[in-house]
Design a protein around this motif. Sequence first.
Motif, PDB file in Angstrom:
ATOM      1  N   UNK A 117      43.529   4.309 -30.384  1.00  9.63           N
ATOM      2  CA  UNK A 117      44.696   4.668 -29.577  1.00  9.63           C
ATOM      3  C   UNK A 117      44.212   5.607 -28.480  1.00  9.63           C
ATOM      4  N   UNK A 118      44.607   5.292 -27.229  1.00  5.06           N
ATOM      5  CA  UNK A 118      44.182   6.096 -26.090  1.00  5.06           C
ATOM      6  C   UNK A 118      45.391   6.388 -25.216  1.00  5.06           C
ATOM      7  N   UNK A 119      45.648   7.656 -24.982  1.00  2.00           N
ATOM      8  CA  UNK A 119      46.787   8.120 -24.182  1.00  2.00           C
ATOM      9  C   UNK A 119      48.109   7.552 -24.699  1.00  2.00           C
ATOM     10  N   UNK A 120      48.240   7.509 -26.014  1.00  2.00           N
ATOM     11  CA  UNK A 120      49.486   7.067 -26.621  1.00  2.00           C
ATOM     12  C   UNK A 120      49.677   5.568 -26.677  1.00  2.00           C
ATOM     13  N   UNK A 121      48.679   4.785 -26.272  1.00  4.12           N
ATOM     14  CA  UNK A 121      48.780   3.322 -26.305  1.00  4.12           C
ATOM     15  C   UNK A 121      47.641   2.756 -27.126  1.00  4.12           C
ATOM     16  N   UNK A 122      47.917   1.671 -27.818  1.00  2.00           N
ATOM     17  CA  UNK A 122      46.910   0.995 -28.625  1.00  2.00           C
ATOM     18  C   UNK A 122      45.959   0.248 -27.697  1.00  2.00           C
ATOM     19  N   UNK A 123      44.659   0.389 -27.948  1.00  3.64           N
ATOM     20  CA  UNK A 123      43.666  -0.361 -27.197  1.00  3.64           C
ATOM     21  C   UNK A 123      42.917  -1.275 -28.155  1.00  3.64           C
ATOM     22  N   UNK A 124      42.224  -2.243 -27.609  1.00  2.00           N
ATOM     23  CA  UNK A 124      41.543  -3.230 -28.439  1.00  2.00           C
ATOM     24  C   UNK A 124      40.115  -2.789 -28.716  1.00  2.00           C
ATOM     25  N   UNK A 125      39.967  -1.751 -29.487  1.00  3.28           N
ATOM     26  CA  UNK A 125      38.638  -1.290 -29.878  1.00  3.28           C
ATOM     27  C   UNK A 125      38.221  -2.049 -31.130  1.00  3.28           C
ATOM     28  N   UNK A 126      37.150  -2.814 -31.032  1.00  2.59           N
ATOM     29  CA  UNK A 126      36.669  -3.567 -32.187  1.00  2.59           C
ATOM     30  C   UNK A 126      36.055  -2.651 -33.236  1.00  2.59           C
ATOM     31  N   UNK A 127      35.423  -1.588 -32.788  1.00  3.76           N
ATOM     32  CA  UNK A 127      34.777  -0.622 -33.674  1.00  3.76           C
ATOM     33  C   UNK A 127      35.390   0.748 -33.394  1.00  3.76           C
TER      34      UNK A 127
END
Length: 161
Positions: A117-127
Amino acid sequence: MAIMAATATAVASPSSSTSPGPLQPSPRFLPPVSTPARCHLLPKPRRWCARLHIERRVAVGSDVSSSHDVAAEEAAAAPKVGKRVRVTVPVRVHHVAKAPGLDLRGMEGVVKQYIGVWKGKRITANLPFKVEFELKLDGQDKPVRFITHLREQEFEILGEE
């Protein structure tokens, strides 16, 4: 003979036509680009160009995940940050200069950050978990520290730091 002369005239006529103005590129030399990119090539913006820009801003700015789901995800990952972990699966990393091709299986480290989660939004981090390791090498006084990104399934929690 008359047919060939007419064909030659038809083919030669586009090259002998007047050239477009300095702000308008020739339609023959336009690369196949999307419609919004063509808007910037035209001398003045058209009404439909403005609509495309507004639609693009709305599509980029809209929130696809609810804030409740993101808060729950952050709350679930927060207790893992700062914990000591051990890698349980074979993970080979190549970014450690002093130990290329290092296998992390069995090594212990500390979870430093959750980046799903970055700046309150979900991001597609695989790891999404950043884990810091210390590797003691022969002939060196200080251990080599490096950070690796891991999945939650690749490590087990041992205890506090």
